[in-house]
Design an enzyme around this catalytic site. Structure first.
Site, PDB file in Angstrom:
ATOM      1  N   ARG A  75      -4.772   2.266   6.821  1.00  0.00           N
ATOM      2  CA  ARG A  75      -4.000   2.255   5.578  1.00  0.00           C
ATOM      3  C   ARG A  75      -2.700   1.465   5.682  1.00  0.00           C
ATOM      4  NH1 ARG A  75      -3.763   6.828   2.982  1.00  0.00           N
ATOM      5  NH2 ARG A  75      -1.559   7.154   2.474  1.00  0.00           N
ATOM      6  N   LEU A  85      -0.620   4.851  -2.676  1.00  0.00           N
ATOM      7  CA  LEU A  85      -1.582   4.639  -1.600  1.00  0.00           C
ATOM      8  C   LEU A  85      -2.151   6.021  -1.331  1.00  0.00           C
ATOM      9  CD1 LEU A  85      -2.889   2.894   0.618  1.00  0.00           C
ATOM     10  CD2 LEU A  85      -0.880   3.349   2.038  1.00  0.00           C
ATOM     11  N   SER A  86      -3.327   6.286  -1.900  1.00  0.00           N
ATOM     12  CA  SER A  86      -3.861   7.646  -1.950  1.00  0.00           C
ATOM     13  C   SER A  86      -4.025   8.252  -0.569  1.00  0.00           C
ATOM     14  CB  SER A  86      -5.209   7.643  -2.673  1.00  0.00           C
ATOM     15  OG  SER A  86      -5.071   7.208  -4.008  1.00  0.00           O
ATOM     16  N   CYS A  87      -3.962   9.583  -0.532  1.00  0.00           N
ATOM     17  CA  CYS A  87      -4.104  10.272   0.744  1.00  0.00           C
ATOM     18  C   CYS A  87      -5.519  10.077   1.281  1.00  0.00           C
ATOM     19  CB  CYS A  87      -3.769  11.751   0.594  1.00  0.00           C
ATOM     20  SG  CYS A  87      -4.765  12.677  -0.558  1.00  0.00           S
TER      21      CYS A  87
END
Length: 392
Positions: free
Chosen positions: A44, A97-99
């Site tokens: 990520r 920025l999604s988990c």
């Protein structure tokens, strides 16, 4: 200050630690081993911009990788359940920025196979699009993003990662008709209703995964004739709303105001399940459209505050003598609606969130419980009061 070269090994270490933490919690879907492989190949931090935002208890404050690399790193790799915020608009997050845990869960729900054509709605940082492209293959993923700046930056990131995606600047509600039909459609932002264009642009038998309002994500399968789509709730994480459709509802204090209550009555039930039971809270949000619910416990017991974001409110107050009092204001009797829905839920056997689903037609859509054909239904609307309807 640590230099960029110094923190890259640390980022790789944290990416590995996150993967192991998710493994220890059982977050990696067993039926989709490709997801862990893709996330390990595309960590990520490759998709996190240099400027992120941190909530300090009063406001979102910027954290710049160039001046605070340690703080930036902590935001990127907080834990599997925490998203990073790369953009704030009018004081509220407008991109994320999604988990990692939620991304894995939604990708698993998509049931994506190599070679399938995918439409993603909401490119954001580009991380999810890159993961999709790694699975589907070169030239198989298109993504739309309403924010031109986000779209441009995401396009650069997915290309740098070796997973090019056709990123377009467009309104996700309109989809991308020139590429239709798609085998899979996935949205990364929450919608209160499913745009019919998503069903139209998905092939019969195709799958649509999207976050529904504040209640979690749903996976729909398009019917063979393409005239409807239906499926169950898959997960329970909450998501950011569509751009321009962020929750415009007022908070409880604004709805409550300072005037006297319109009426009050005693409450003859234990409110503990309302405070502790997520299944009940989910059911109430389905059955009482527009409901906002907050609970807290003090020395007198459980208290609850209800409102619809517009003009109706209710408070359920634990009194020193052990009783509970409901007070209300506005045109709706929210406490009555909640108690009625609560009783209905218990009569159904207290079903859990994954026993709910949704069916979408061009002219109507509804949530159902237990069985799509015979179970009770609630129309998906814009927050107006609704009552369960018998199946037909």
């Amino acid at each position: 200050m640590a230099g960029r070269g110094q923190i890259v090994p640390e980022l790789d270490r944290l990416a590995g630690a996150l993967a192991e933490q998710m493994a220890g919690r059982g977050d990696w879907p067993s039926r989709s081993p490709w997801i862990r492989a893709a996330m390990e190949a595309l960590p990520r931090h490759l998709f996190a911009p240099d400027l992120l935002y941190h909530w300090d208890g009063r406001a979102y404050v910027p954290v710049d990788r160039r001046t605070d690399p340690d703080g930036w790193t902590r935001l990127v790799y907080a834990d599997p359940d925490t998203a990073a915020v790369p953009q704030v608009t009018n004081g509220l997050p407008s991109s994320s920025l999604s988990c990692a845990a939620v991304v894995a869960d939604m990708l698993d729900s998509l049931l994506l196979e190599p070679g399938q054509r995918v439409l993603e709605l909401g490119t954001g940082t580009g991380w999810n699009a890159a993961l999709l492209a790694r699975r589907a293959g070169h030239g198989r993923v298109a993504s739309v993003e309403v924010d031109e700046g986000l779209a441009g930056a995401a396009r650069e990131r997915v290309e740098a990662a070796g997973t090019p995606v056709d990123v377009r600047v467009a309104d996700g509600a309109l989809g991308l008709p020139e590429g239709a039909p798609y085998d899979r459609v996935i949205a990364t932002y929450a919608v209160p209703r499913v745009p019919w264009t998503w069903v139209e642009q998905c092939a019969p038998g195709g799958r649509i995964v999207f976050p529904w309002g504040p209640l979690g994500h749903v996976a729909l399968t398009v019917a063979p004739d393409g005239r409807s789509a239906s499926g169950r709730v898959q997960g329970l994480a909450q998501f950011m709303s569509a751009r321009g459709a962020e929750d415009r509802a007022r908070d409880y204090a604004a709805v409550r105001g300072t005037g006297p209550a319109d009426g009050e009555r005693p409450v003859h039930r234990d409110l503990t399940p309302l405070h502790e039971g997520y299944g009940l809270r989910f059911a109430l949000r389905v059955a009482v459209p527009g409901l906002r619910l907050t609970t807290a416990v003090d020395e007198d017991g459980v208290n609850a505050w209800l409102h619809d974001g517009h003009g109706s409110w209710a408070s359920l107050t634990a009194e020193p003598d052990g009783t509970t009092t409901a007070r209300r204001g506005g045109p709706r009797r929210l406490a009555d609606e909640v108690e009625h829905a609560w009783d209905r839920w218990r009569a159904l056997g207290s079903p859990g969130p994954r026993e709910y689903g949704m069916t979408v037609h061009q002219d109507r859509q509804y949530v159902w419980c237990l069985d799509p054909a015979t179970g009770p239904r609630w129309p998906v609307g814009d927050g107006a009061p609704a009552q369960p309807r018998p199946a037909h």
